[in-house]
Design a protein around this motif. Structure first.
Motif, mmCIF file in Angstrom:
data_model
loop_
_atom_site.group_PDB
_atom_site.id
_atom_site.type_symbol
_atom_site.label_atom_id
_atom_site.label_comp_id
_atom_site.label_asym_id
_atom_site.label_seq_id
_atom_site.Cartn_x
_atom_site.Cartn_y
_atom_site.Cartn_z
ATOM 1 N N VAL A 71 0.833 -1.205 0.000
ATOM 2 C CA VAL A 71 0.000 0.000 0.000
ATOM 3 C C VAL A 71 0.870 1.259 0.000
ATOM 4 N N ARG A 72 1.832 1.326 0.897
ATOM 5 C CA ARG A 72 2.674 2.528 1.014
ATOM 6 C C ARG A 72 3.520 2.789 -0.220
ATOM 7 N N GLN A 73 4.037 1.728 -0.830
ATOM 8 C CA GLN A 73 4.925 1.898 -1.977
ATOM 9 C C GLN A 73 4.205 1.695 -3.306
ATOM 10 N N ASP A 74 2.897 1.525 -3.243
ATOM 11 C CA ASP A 74 2.073 1.367 -4.441
ATOM 12 C C ASP A 74 2.668 0.328 -5.389
ATOM 13 N N CYS A 75 2.902 -0.871 -4.857
ATOM 14 C CA CYS A 75 3.444 -1.947 -5.687
ATOM 15 C C CYS A 75 2.552 -3.174 -5.562
ATOM 16 N N ARG A 76 2.525 -3.960 -6.616
ATOM 17 C CA ARG A 76 1.670 -5.143 -6.652
ATOM 18 C C ARG A 76 2.440 -6.431 -6.429
ATOM 19 N N ARG A 77 3.749 -6.339 -6.411
ATOM 20 C CA ARG A 77 4.584 -7.527 -6.255
ATOM 21 C C ARG A 77 5.742 -7.226 -5.303
ATOM 22 N N LEU A 78 6.026 -8.187 -4.424
ATOM 23 C CA LEU A 78 7.150 -8.041 -3.503
ATOM 24 C C LEU A 78 8.085 -9.237 -3.635
ATOM 25 N N PRO A 79 9.384 -8.977 -3.655
ATOM 26 C CA PRO A 79 10.337 -10.087 -3.686
ATOM 27 C C PRO A 79 10.498 -10.690 -2.294
ATOM 28 N N LEU A 80 10.722 -11.975 -2.273
ATOM 29 C CA LEU A 80 10.993 -12.683 -1.025
ATOM 30 C C LEU A 80 12.387 -13.285 -1.125
ATOM 31 N N ALA A 81 13.113 -13.280 -0.010
ATOM 32 C CA ALA A 81 14.474 -13.812 0.018
ATOM 33 C C ALA A 81 14.577 -14.913 1.060
ATOM 34 N N ASP A 82 15.510 -15.816 0.840
ATOM 35 C CA ASP A 82 15.770 -16.845 1.847
ATOM 36 C C ASP A 82 16.738 -16.281 2.891
ATOM 37 N N ALA A 83 17.151 -17.105 3.821
ATOM 38 C CA ALA A 83 18.018 -16.650 4.913
ATOM 39 C C ALA A 83 19.367 -16.129 4.417
ATOM 40 N N SER A 84 19.822 -16.608 3.246
ATOM 41 C CA SER A 84 21.108 -16.153 2.724
ATOM 42 C C SER A 84 20.981 -14.929 1.820
ATOM 43 N N GLY A 85 19.754 -14.399 1.662
ATOM 44 C CA GLY A 85 19.550 -13.200 0.857
ATOM 45 C C GLY A 85 19.320 -13.461 -0.620
ATOM 46 N N ARG A 86 19.170 -14.725 -0.988
ATOM 47 C CA ARG A 86 18.895 -15.069 -2.390
ATOM 48 C C ARG A 86 17.388 -15.062 -2.645
ATOM 49 N N VAL A 87 17.022 -14.758 -3.885
ATOM 50 C CA VAL A 87 15.604 -14.693 -4.250
ATOM 51 C C VAL A 87 14.945 -16.041 -3.972
ATOM 52 N N ALA A 88 13.833 -16.001 -3.223
ATOM 53 C CA ALA A 88 13.112 -17.220 -2.853
ATOM 54 C C ALA A 88 11.701 -17.263 -3.421
ATOM 55 N N GLY A 89 11.154 -16.111 -3.771
ATOM 56 C CA GLY A 89 9.792 -16.105 -4.271
ATOM 57 C C GLY A 89 9.299 -14.720 -4.602
ATOM 58 N N LEU A 90 8.068 -14.689 -5.058
ATOM 59 C CA LEU A 90 7.384 -13.460 -5.447
ATOM 60 C C LEU A 90 6.009 -13.488 -4.802
#
Length: 151
Positions: free
Chosen positions: A101-120
Motif C-alpha cells: 500500500v505505502r509503496q504502491d506496488c503489486r509484487r514483492l520479492p521474497l528472500a531466503d536466509a542467505s539473501g537469495r531470491v526465494a519467491g514473489l
C-alpha cells in the motif's frame, strides 16, 4: 489452514506465493520482454548470483520504454527500478500488505536466509489467501447496487 496466530501475525509462508522470473544483470531488454510474454509474467527480477538488484515490471515497460518511444536495445538494468523492501517467508503478511500500500506496488520479492531470491508475493496471492481465510464472509457479501454482470 487453522492456526493459533491472529491474522495480523500470520507469516508470509502461509501463502502460496509464486516462483519469480529471474534474469541475470546485463540481459538484453528484448530478451527479458520476450520471456515475460512467453511466461505470462508481470515482472522480472534482475539478479546477480541469485541476489536481487532490481525489478522490471509491465509498468516500467509501458512507462519507461513504450511511452518514451524507446527501443528494446540495451540491458534491462537501464530500465529496472530498485526493489521495494526485501521480505522473507517468515515476515508477516500484514507487513507485506503495508509495504504494498505505502509503496504502491503489486509484487514483492521474497528472500531466503542467505539473501537469495526465494519467491514473489503478489497482491493476487494475498487476496486469494484472505478469501480462503474468510470464505463465509466473502461469499456472503451483498451485491453492489451498481454492479453490472457479464462484463
Amino acid at each position: 489452514m487453522a492456526t493459533n496466530l491472529p491474522l495480523a501475525e500470520e507469516p508470509i509462508s502461509r501463502i502460496a506465493y509464486q516462483k519469480p522470473l529471474c534474469v541475470e544483470t546485463g540481459t538484453p531488454l528484448r530478451d527479458v520482454v520476450d520471456r515475460m510474454r512467453r511466461d505470462r509474467a508481470g515482472s522480472a527480477f534482475i539478479v546477480k548470483e541469485g541476489r536481487l538488484l532490481g525489478i522490471f515490471t509491465e509498468g516500467e515497460y509501458i512507462g519507461k520504454v513504450l511511452s518514451a518511444g524507446g527501443t528494446l536495445e540495451g540491458p534491462v538494468d537501464d530500465f529496472m527500478r530498485l526493489p521495494p523492501r526485501l521480505l522473507t517467508p517468515r515476515d508477516r503478511i500484514a507487513d507485506a500488505i503495508r509495504i504494498m500500500v505505502r509503496q504502491d506496488c503489486r509484487r514483492l520479492p521474497l528472500a531466503d536466509a542467505s539473501g537469495r531470491v526465494a519467491g514473489l508475493l503478489s497482491v493476487r496471492d494475498v487476496i486469494d489467501y484472505l478469501v480462503e481465510h474468510f470464505p463465509a464472509e466473502v461469499l456472503n457479501l451483498p451485491p453492489q447496487i451498481d454492479q453490472i454482470l457479464g462484463r
